[in-house]
Structure formats: C-alpha cells, structure tokens
Design an enzyme around this catalytic site. Sequence first.
Site, PDB file in Angstrom:
ATOM      1  N   TYR A   1       5.527  55.718  33.391  1.00 11.46           N
ATOM      2  CA  TYR A   1       4.239  55.113  33.026  1.00 11.46           C
ATOM      3  C   TYR A   1       3.444  54.661  34.242  1.00 11.46           C
ATOM      4  CZ  TYR A   1       5.497  55.536  28.156  1.00 11.46           C
ATOM      5  OH  TYR A   1       5.813  56.052  26.926  1.00 11.46           O
TER       6      TYR A   1
ATOM      7  N   GLU B   1       7.797  61.285  28.489  1.00  6.59           N
ATOM      8  CA  GLU B   1       6.816  60.263  28.091  1.00  6.59           C
ATOM      9  C   GLU B   1       5.897  59.953  29.257  1.00  6.59           C
ATOM     10  OE1 GLU B   1       8.237  56.600  26.354  1.00  6.59           O
ATOM     11  OE2 GLU B   1       9.759  57.624  25.150  1.00  6.59           O
TER      12      GLU B   1
HETATM   13  C1  GCB Z   1       9.048  53.825  26.400  1.00  8.70           C
HETATM   14  C2  GCB Z   1       9.851  53.979  25.169  1.00  8.70           C
HETATM   15  C3  GCB Z   1       8.973  54.060  23.939  1.00  8.70           C
HETATM   16  C4  GCB Z   1       7.845  53.050  24.034  1.00  8.70           C
HETATM   17  C5  GCB Z   1       7.015  53.359  25.250  1.00  8.70           C
HETATM   18  C6  GCB Z   1       5.902  52.335  25.437  1.00  8.70           C
HETATM   19  O1  GCB Z   1       9.483  54.114  27.459  1.00  8.70           O
HETATM   20  O2  GCB Z   1      10.719  55.078  25.214  1.00  8.70           O
HETATM   21  O3  GCB Z   1       9.751  53.846  22.808  1.00  8.70           O
HETATM   22  O4  GCB Z   1       7.056  53.040  22.887  1.00  8.70           O
HETATM   23  O5  GCB Z   1       7.807  53.320  26.383  1.00  8.70           O
HETATM   24  O6  GCB Z   1       4.797  52.559  24.966  1.00  8.70           O
HETATM   25  O7  GCB Z   1       6.154  51.322  26.055  1.00  8.70           O
END
Ligand code: GCB
Length: 610
Positions: free
Chosen positions: A480, A516
């Site tokens: 992220y 992700e």
């Molecule tokens: C992650 C998780 C996921 C969350 C996402 C978030 O890493 O795997 O379940 O929803 O981040 O949006 O924080």
Amino acid sequence: SLKGGMLYPRDSESRETKELSGMWSFRTSGSDQDAGFREQWYSKPLSQTGPVIPMPVPASYNDITQDAAIRDYVGWVWYDREFFAPTRWRTDDLRVVLRFGSAHYYTIVWVNGQRAVSHDGGHLPFEADVGHLLSDGRRGNRVTVAINNTLSPFTLPTGSIEYKNDTNMYPPGYFVQNLNFDFFNYAGIHRTVLLYTTPATYIDDITVVTDVRDAVGVVRYNLTLGGRDLNPSATCKVVIRDKEGTAIAKSAGVQGEVKVADAILWWPFTMHPQPGYMYTFEARCAAGQEGVEDVYRLPFGIRTVNVTKSEFLINGRPFYFMGFGKHEDANIRGKGLDYALIAKDFNLIRWLGANSFRTSHYPYAEEIMDQADRQGVVVIDEVPAVGLHKENFAKQTLQHHLVVIEELIRRDKNRPSVVMWSIANEPSSNLAVSNDYFKAVAERARSLDVSRRPLTIALSSAAAKDVAHQHLDVVMVNRYFGWYSDPGRAQLIGRQLLACIEEWRNVSGKPVMVSEYGADTIAGMHMDPPYVFTEEYQVQLIGEYHKAFDVLRKKGYFVGELIWNFADFMTAQTITRVVGNKKGILTRDRQPKASAHVIRRRYHQLVNSS
Ligand code: GCB
C-alpha cells in the site's frame, strides 16, 4: 482426514434435492449464552422458548433488523423451521442428507430434537445423514440450528475476546470481539440449506484430474463409493459428454483414464473465443447388493496449469493475472448467497475485462465458483487464514488450518477455474515460528491435491525476513505505497514498488505478482490536485502502480496485478474506516468509481496487446 466426499447436490434420475431456503425463526441468546443449551431450545419449536423474529435463509442476520444488539451480537444465535420429507423418501433404499453450503462460524444442527451434525468454521459446506431422524408423522419435521460467531486466536479467521475490567469505564463482564482483519464478521446461515437423497449405496466422491498430450485430453478419475452393503465388485460406468450432451468417451470401473480426442480446452475468457468449456463426467454406479444405480453428473474442464521459474502457464501459455480481491459482501444480506449479486458481479468482471480474482479472504460459495468455471474466469482459491500473528501460530490453529485446507480442496479440486491455492493472507511470516507452520500447511495441501495446483500466500512482511515463500510456488505481495505509507505522495510509488518487487524476486527466485494495492475512495468526492479519499487520488495512485507494473512486466517474472478491492465492503466500526472499507473500484452497490473506468481501459488494452 475427512470422512466422505462433499459433492455438490445435483438432481439426477437417482437423486432428488429439496431446498430449505426462506424465512426461518430466529432469536439470539441475549446475555445468557448458556440458556438455549440449559433449556434445550432444540427440543421444541423455537417460538415456544421466547420471542422469535423471521430471519431469511440464506443471509447474514446482522443487517436484517433495526436492532444494533443483533447487528453486533457476539455469541449463540438460534434458528429453526419445519419441513416435510416426502413419504416416498421413507424407505431403506434411500439416504437422506441435510447439507449446509456454509454457516458462520461454529454450528450445531438438530433434527427433531436429535443432534445431527456440528461444524467448525464458516465458508465451507457440511452435511449429515438424517434419514433416521426424520419423523413419519403428519406434523412433519423440525430443524434447529445454533450458531456461534465468536472468533478466537485458534479460529480461522482469527480474533480474540477482550474483557474490559475497568468498572469506571465498563459494566461488569463487558467484553469486545477483536478481529485480526477488516471485514465485518457477518454471521448466520450464509448459504443454501437443503435436503438431498441418494440411493442407500451411492457415489460418495469423484476426483477428476486432466492433462493434455498432443491435443488429446487425458482424464484420470477416481470414484469413491459409500453406504451400506457395499458390493466389493461394484460396477461403475463412466461417460464423458460434451457441451451438447453427446457421449464422446467411455470407461468402466471406479478408477481409470479416459482419452478425449481433439479436446476443447478450458480457457480463461481473455485467452479464447470459446472460454470456460465444460464437459460432463457422468458416473453410474450400481454399488449396492440390490443393484440400484446412482447417477452423478460432474461438470469439469480439461486444462493444465504449470508454474516455471518465471511464468504462470495455463494450457502451456503464459497467463497474466488481471483482476482483484473480492469479498462476499452486500447491503442487507451481508455474506448471504444471492444469485442476483452473483450474476451482476460476473457481468462486471466481464465488463471490466478482468480475467481473474482471488477469493480473499475465505472460500466463496459454490454457486460463485460455478460461474467462474462456466465463464472462464480464473480463481485463486483462498482459505480463511487471515490475521495469523504470533499468538496464532499455535498447534490448535494449525490443526484447524489443516482441516480447512482439506475441506477446501475436497470441495474445489475438480474446478478448472481454480488454478492456485492461497493458504493464507498477510501472516506474520517474518517470525521463525511461522516456518514450521506453513511447511505443514503446504505439505498437507500438496499431498491432498492430486492435480498439484501451485501454492501461494498473499505476503506482506519484508522479503528479506520472510520464511514462508520457500514453501510456495508463486509469491503474491500486498503493498500500500501511497496509502498506508506516504499517503498522498503518489510520485513515490514507482520507485518503492519496483524496489520491493525486485527484492521479492531476488529473495524467492519465483514468479511474483501484486495481490493487493489501492486507496480508500469515497465515491463522489473530488479534489484537484488529487487528495487522499477522492476519486482523483485513487485514479492517480493506480496510474502510478500501472506504470510500475509495465516496467516489471518487461522483466519476465511478474505474473499479475490484483487491485484491492472489486467493491467497497463493510467492516467493523473503527476510526480508519468510513462506513466500511472504501477501496473498491465499484461502490458497494456495484456502481463504477472513476477508477473502474481506468481499470477497464487497462485490462482491455492488455488483453488486446497480448
Ligand atoms: C490488507 C488486507 C485486506 C484489507 C486491506 C486494507 O492488506 O489483506 O483485508 O482490507 O489491506 O484495505 O487495509
């Protein structure tokens, strides 16, 4: 190991199904968790134990009422309903099975006051023979279900109960359910409940493994028979039918190999004009002494999956994952099965041009998996092992994890759409204790899946410290940049992502993909220059990721990009979530944000240029 197969209930000339969907009676245990057991609520109609309300099945119970105490309930809830079993079912020649597609989390089922079955964990089916429990009276039968949604360090997903002992702040006995994940802990009878019949001796399980050699489809199969009076010299006939129903190959015996000349392979819809081609494996077994034939028709596809040092291959051709993590989540019904939602989601998947999704963070309904098979959408099939940290790497959790892996593989082993098992999400795989843990889970998965699908985990620890990747075939990474780190600084994403992915590649020597990336975005919120939470920022952020993905794709080992998330979804109440997690490219009611159009353009372009 598990007893019995878990074939999806299908009507045939020897089998009948009867759905128990509809309104059931419902009540919680209030503040007296033990009441239902002490007072034996299963011994009489639930409505005679106290006030009940109508509750739809299948659905989560949480968002059905106006009562926060039901939405946020932690503990035992009770359901019941009455049903008739046709008189023709009351014969020794039939087996009557009661099957739950899933119920969350721990479930006990009684039929006519007699305990029939219990099951540990949501998201996966369970069943029991109930013929001997059915009444022959005119008053019919009653099924009672007690469900407890409490999560502990040893459940999957994981959580913990925290008692608040400061009496200045909280009333006596006050506790909260902490969750090691950010989706709402929806509970209840989530998937279809049904009764089905089979002959007393029956086809218990079918395993089909396919290979392709010079345009010939090689179908290896294994049939397991069950029931009383099993005839050791039972005969089984197998016919493979094409989509039109024409018999194209035949075999006999409980195991064997069938060749399909000029096989039409199962392809993802982005790789072939005739995607998702499903054959039918038709098995007929007269397995009992009395010679009654059981017939089961299993849809299956012919395809291969292989992972090399750098590539993910479907039918020998490189496959690049473009898609998302999803959730089973919608307004009102929560995680309840909903055919309208399933159809809409697959139409959106096609509209977006996505060729794949990950069943984050638990196995999805079999009715969803059916569509993935038939529409040629590739699935990374994940167990509910989300939120594994120090206190969770315990023997008890591992035991349950091994059972869940077995339940998942038993359920989905024949699905062509499933190309990889994801055995966890974001575990603390930097901890040494997780090494033995994941070694055990990976070994179990490999020993169970006869077709040897590759294994992966959505990893999030630092590559250099990770101990789990050595047990896997493909490395998935959740990152992220520009959101949880350096929020609003999208210009840093390229540099950070390239360094991160290169490091994972160097450390693992395996194909790597991003499972992700994303940013919370409130639909309709705008600001230019882009600012966190606006549609502009989500667009800017994913644009930076896409530039970096294009650089990575040229390096030859980068095999996919899955954005987080397909749609907005509900979470627990926290100050970091604005009425749920808003990282969807679609809103919770499945309308596009600006980012959806960007993703759509990209996925369609990538397909056309490959
Ligand atoms: C992650 C998780 C996921 C969350 C996402 C978030 O890493 O795997 O379940 O929803 O981040 O949006 O924080």
